[in-house]
Design a protein around this motif. Sequence first.
Motif, mmCIF file in Angstrom:
data_model
loop_
_atom_site.group_PDB
_atom_site.id
_atom_site.type_symbol
_atom_site.label_atom_id
_atom_site.label_comp_id
_atom_site.label_asym_id
_atom_site.label_seq_id
_atom_site.Cartn_x
_atom_site.Cartn_y
_atom_site.Cartn_z
ATOM 1 N N LEU A 43 -49.775 31.710 41.669
ATOM 2 C CA LEU A 43 -49.173 30.180 41.266
ATOM 3 C C LEU A 43 -47.928 29.859 42.044
ATOM 4 C CD1 LEU A 43 -49.374 27.283 39.925
ATOM 5 C CD2 LEU A 43 -48.409 28.435 38.009
ATOM 6 N N LEU A 44 -46.911 30.978 42.050
ATOM 7 C CA LEU A 44 -45.710 30.818 42.331
ATOM 8 C C LEU A 44 -45.867 30.712 44.027
ATOM 9 C CD1 LEU A 44 -42.614 30.816 41.824
ATOM 10 C CD2 LEU A 44 -42.464 33.113 41.843
ATOM 11 N N GLY A 45 -46.673 31.402 44.478
ATOM 12 C CA GLY A 45 -46.837 31.585 46.190
ATOM 13 C C GLY A 45 -47.712 30.106 46.628
ATOM 14 N N ARG A 46 -48.186 29.630 45.635
ATOM 15 C CA ARG A 46 -48.780 28.328 46.078
ATOM 16 C C ARG A 46 -47.630 27.213 46.076
ATOM 17 N NH1 ARG A 46 -54.434 28.586 43.085
ATOM 18 N NH2 ARG A 46 -52.893 28.018 41.434
ATOM 19 N N VAL A 47 -47.122 27.026 45.167
ATOM 20 C CA VAL A 47 -45.808 26.042 44.834
ATOM 21 C C VAL A 47 -44.857 26.316 46.140
ATOM 22 C CG1 VAL A 47 -43.731 25.600 43.446
ATOM 23 C CG2 VAL A 47 -46.176 26.112 42.479
ATOM 24 N N TRP A 48 -44.690 27.665 46.340
ATOM 25 C CA TRP A 48 -43.598 27.804 47.509
ATOM 26 C C TRP A 48 -44.139 27.434 48.722
ATOM 27 C CZ3 TRP A 48 -38.752 28.577 48.622
ATOM 28 C CH2 TRP A 48 -38.396 29.047 49.484
ATOM 29 N N ALA A 49 -45.427 27.641 49.135
ATOM 30 C CA ALA A 49 -46.179 27.318 50.353
ATOM 31 C C ALA A 49 -46.220 25.710 50.275
ATOM 32 C CB ALA A 49 -47.356 27.803 50.321
ATOM 33 N N THR A 50 -46.333 25.000 49.245
ATOM 34 C CA THR A 50 -46.587 23.587 49.087
ATOM 35 C C THR A 50 -45.166 22.959 49.549
ATOM 36 O OG1 THR A 50 -48.326 23.601 47.585
ATOM 37 C CG2 THR A 50 -47.073 21.679 47.787
ATOM 38 N N LEU A 51 -44.101 23.601 48.891
ATOM 39 C CA LEU A 51 -42.510 23.038 49.220
ATOM 40 C C LEU A 51 -42.465 23.372 50.697
ATOM 41 C CD1 LEU A 51 -40.650 24.373 46.137
ATOM 42 C CD2 LEU A 51 -41.156 21.989 46.614
ATOM 43 N N ILE B 114 -44.117 20.696 52.795
ATOM 44 C CA ILE B 114 -43.390 19.171 52.436
ATOM 45 C C ILE B 114 -42.276 19.364 53.312
ATOM 46 C CG2 ILE B 114 -42.341 17.854 50.845
ATOM 47 C CD1 ILE B 114 -44.473 18.486 48.917
ATOM 48 N N MET B 115 -41.462 20.414 53.255
ATOM 49 C CA MET B 115 -40.043 20.394 53.916
ATOM 50 C C MET B 115 -40.217 20.379 55.475
ATOM 51 S SD MET B 115 -37.714 20.399 51.759
ATOM 52 C CE MET B 115 -36.270 21.001 52.717
ATOM 53 N N LEU B 116 -41.355 21.111 55.981
ATOM 54 C CA LEU B 116 -41.613 20.770 57.432
ATOM 55 C C LEU B 116 -42.029 19.363 57.713
ATOM 56 C CD1 LEU B 116 -43.350 24.319 58.258
ATOM 57 C CD2 LEU B 116 -41.077 23.648 58.754
ATOM 58 N N LEU B 117 -43.042 18.886 56.915
ATOM 59 C CA LEU B 117 -43.332 17.418 57.206
ATOM 60 C C LEU B 117 -42.271 16.575 57.260
ATOM 61 C CD1 LEU B 117 -45.802 15.479 57.518
ATOM 62 C CD2 LEU B 117 -45.580 15.403 55.021
#
Length: 108
Positions: free
Chosen positions: A4-12, A15-18
């Motif tokens: 869950l923490l890895g998915r949240v980190w990847a999503t963040l 979003i930052m790269l976008l």
Amino acid sequence: MTGLLGRVWATLVRIMLLLAGLAMFFGVLVFGAIAAVGITAWALIRGRRVVPLDFGWKGPVDWRSGARRQPGRQAPADAEVVDIEAKVIDKPAAPPDDVTPHDDKAGR
């Protein structure tokens, strides 16, 4: 929990790269608009026409002379340089009275 923490980190990170990409895109867009307005204003202030840039292939170029020449298309050695004085026309001349308006449907 790690998944869950890895998915949240990847999503963040996504979003930052976008957001960084959008910021770069709009930054370049605004820079280009400012450059276009600035170049046009500078040309108008100097009294010259704005000439569109041509990014096409020009063929062989002699970079040392700073001139773009085509092979075999050089000016003759005895070419004369003519300097003329520009004439400002305040208002255009009126068209002659005997001119009739053009009618596109006349020949059909």
